[in-house]
Design a protein around this motif. Structure first.
Motif, PDB file in Angstrom:
ATOM      1  N   ALA A   1       7.388   0.185   8.151  1.00  0.00           N
ATOM      2  CA  ALA A   1       8.789   0.444   8.477  1.00  0.00           C
ATOM      3  C   ALA A   1       9.716  -0.154   7.431  1.00  0.00           C
ATOM      4  O   ALA A   1      10.723   0.464   7.050  1.00  0.00           O
ATOM      5  CB  ALA A   1       9.111  -0.124   9.863  1.00  0.00           C
ATOM      6  N   LEU A   2       9.397  -1.337   6.942  1.00  0.00           N
ATOM      7  CA  LEU A   2      10.224  -1.958   5.907  1.00  0.00           C
ATOM      8  C   LEU A   2      10.245  -1.104   4.645  1.00  0.00           C
ATOM      9  O   LEU A   2      11.301  -0.938   4.015  1.00  0.00           O
ATOM     10  CB  LEU A   2       9.704  -3.359   5.588  1.00  0.00           C
ATOM     11  N   TYR A   3       9.094  -0.571   4.258  1.00  0.00           N
ATOM     12  CA  TYR A   3       9.062   0.281   3.068  1.00  0.00           C
ATOM     13  C   TYR A   3       9.919   1.524   3.273  1.00  0.00           C
ATOM     14  O   TYR A   3      10.656   1.945   2.375  1.00  0.00           O
ATOM     15  CB  TYR A   3       7.630   0.684   2.721  1.00  0.00           C
ATOM     16  N   GLN A   4       9.819   2.120   4.455  1.00  0.00           N
ATOM     17  CA  GLN A   4      10.608   3.313   4.737  1.00  0.00           C
ATOM     18  C   GLN A   4      12.108   3.016   4.659  1.00  0.00           C
ATOM     19  O   GLN A   4      12.875   3.788   4.088  1.00  0.00           O
ATOM     20  CB  GLN A   4      10.263   3.848   6.133  1.00  0.00           C
TER      21      GLN A   4
ATOM     22  N   PHE B   1      -8.013   0.005  -7.431  1.00  0.00           N
ATOM     23  CA  PHE B   1      -8.065  -1.277  -8.133  1.00  0.00           C
ATOM     24  C   PHE B   1      -6.819  -2.096  -7.842  1.00  0.00           C
ATOM     25  O   PHE B   1      -6.899  -3.308  -7.595  1.00  0.00           O
ATOM     26  CB  PHE B   1      -8.195  -1.039  -9.635  1.00  0.00           C
ATOM     27  N   VAL B   2      -5.672  -1.457  -7.846  1.00  0.00           N
ATOM     28  CA  VAL B   2      -4.424  -2.169  -7.571  1.00  0.00           C
ATOM     29  C   VAL B   2      -4.402  -2.667  -6.133  1.00  0.00           C
ATOM     30  O   VAL B   2      -3.960  -3.789  -5.851  1.00  0.00           O
ATOM     31  CB  VAL B   2      -3.217  -1.255  -7.860  1.00  0.00           C
ATOM     32  N   ILE B   3      -4.876  -1.860  -5.195  1.00  0.00           N
ATOM     33  CA  ILE B   3      -4.929  -2.295  -3.803  1.00  0.00           C
ATOM     34  C   ILE B   3      -5.868  -3.490  -3.650  1.00  0.00           C
ATOM     35  O   ILE B   3      -5.600  -4.418  -2.888  1.00  0.00           O
ATOM     36  CB  ILE B   3      -5.359  -1.127  -2.896  1.00  0.00           C
TER      37      ILE B   3
ATOM     38  N   ILE C   1       0.835  -1.199   0.000  1.00  0.00           N
ATOM     39  CA  ILE C   1       0.000   0.000   0.000  1.00  0.00           C
ATOM     40  C   ILE C   1       0.870   1.249   0.000  1.00  0.00           C
ATOM     41  O   ILE C   1       0.617   2.211  -0.737  1.00  0.00           O
ATOM     42  CB  ILE C   1      -0.962   0.004   1.204  1.00  0.00           C
ATOM     43  N   PHE C   2       1.912   1.249   0.820  1.00  0.00           N
ATOM     44  CA  PHE C   2       2.814   2.403   0.837  1.00  0.00           C
ATOM     45  C   PHE C   2       3.479   2.587  -0.522  1.00  0.00           C
ATOM     46  O   PHE C   2       3.658   3.715  -0.981  1.00  0.00           O
ATOM     47  CB  PHE C   2       3.857   2.222   1.940  1.00  0.00           C
TER      48      PHE C   2
END
Length: 292
Positions: free
Chosen positions: A266-269, A199-201, A181-182
């Motif tokens: 946190a992983l995305y960040q 749509f992608v989500i 999502i992020f």
């Protein structure tokens, strides 16, 4: 999950100066969006049970795919319903993660969570009411045989999965959801254009259901599980707070997603966001200016 901040990241509250309702309008949108999610999500499981496609959970491949697609579409439609006013979190794990990592106001976190849970509760009551006769015929005692229409169980009530195994599953599944999502809503990244993010989500939820649905029913959303669980309890499912082993289970799809959402954000960040350029990607067809 839709508003752009000054840095190009999605702030998550979706409100703007055109929102005439203020916080009340945002909460109303969260209520409506989450209710739509449950109408399709719990509705498809009830239909599969009522139609006899399942003799015991999780049933055949066709039934599982039908459930995965309907839950994903429910997310898509719920996001489209609520997106302009509230950002369409429709999930307390999303709200908490946006507050922790995307500057969503902390004073709105609890009201959003309450609105989401109420929307899920009312949506589940409507499903319960509509399928009263069918569920009563399939399971006169209102047991675990049809409880999974409304709330999740370890191993979907069949596989030998403990509550701790289910907790692990919910942390991992929600971490995947939040990381994606992020990524999808970050305008500094390769975010979808032409309002395709909902749509992608939805496709993300379909994929999680198909790949991570066996161990704990992929609640990945505390409101999605607690609201319908409460609705089922007050309408005859007196074992709703327990799993098939007799242990208190309702806390697992609450704690697991809240923790997992923070982990995924946190992983995305750490892995992606901090390395992105400060300016967004160039417009399609535009030739980048040569460096001086």
């Amino acid at each position: 999950m839709t508003e752009e901040s000054t840095t190009g990241h999605a702030k998550g509250n979706g409100s703007d100066t055109g929102n005439r309702g203020g916080l009340l309008g945002e909460l109303s949108a969260e209520f409506a969006g989450t209710m739509v999610l449950i109408l399709f999500g719990c509705g498809v499981v009830a239909q599969v049970v009522a139609g006899g496609a399942l003799t015991k959970p999780p049933g055949g491949l066709g039934a599982h795919d039908s459930i995965s697609w309907a839950w994903g579409l429910g997310v898509t439609f719920g996001v489209y319903v609520a997106g302009r006013l509230s950002g369409a979190h429709i999930n307390p794990a999303v709200t908490l993660s946006l507050a922790a990592f995307r500057d969503f106001p902390w004073h709105k976190v609890l009201p959003y969570m309450v609105a989401q849970t109420l929307g899920a509760f009312i949506g589940a009551l409507l499903v319960r009411w509509n399928y009263t006769e069918a569920l009563g015929h399939a399971d006169p005692g209102h047991t675990f045989k049809t409880q999974y229409v409304f709330s999740t169980l370890p191993g979907n009530g069949v596989l030998p999965v403990s509550e701790w195994g289910a907790l692990r599953d919910q942390i991992i599944g929600t971490a995947i959801l939040m990381l994606l999502i992020f990524a999808v809503t970050d305008l500094l990244n390769q975010s979808p254009r032409a309002n395709l993010a909902p749509f992608v989500i939805g496709l993300i939820v379909v994929a999680i259901g198909m790949a991570w649905g066996a161990n704990a029913g992929y609640a990945i959303n505390p409101a999605r599980d607690f609201g319908p669980r409460l609705a089922s309890f007050i309408t005859g499912y007196h074992s709703a707070w327990h799993d098939q082993y007799g242990s208190f289970y309702f806390w697992v799809p609450i704690v697991g997603p809240l923790v997992g959402g923070l982990v995924g954000a946190a992983l995305y960040q750490v892995l992606v966001s901090r390395f992105l350029p400060v300016a967004g990607p160039p417009e399609v067809g535009r030739v980048p200016a040569p460096e001086s």
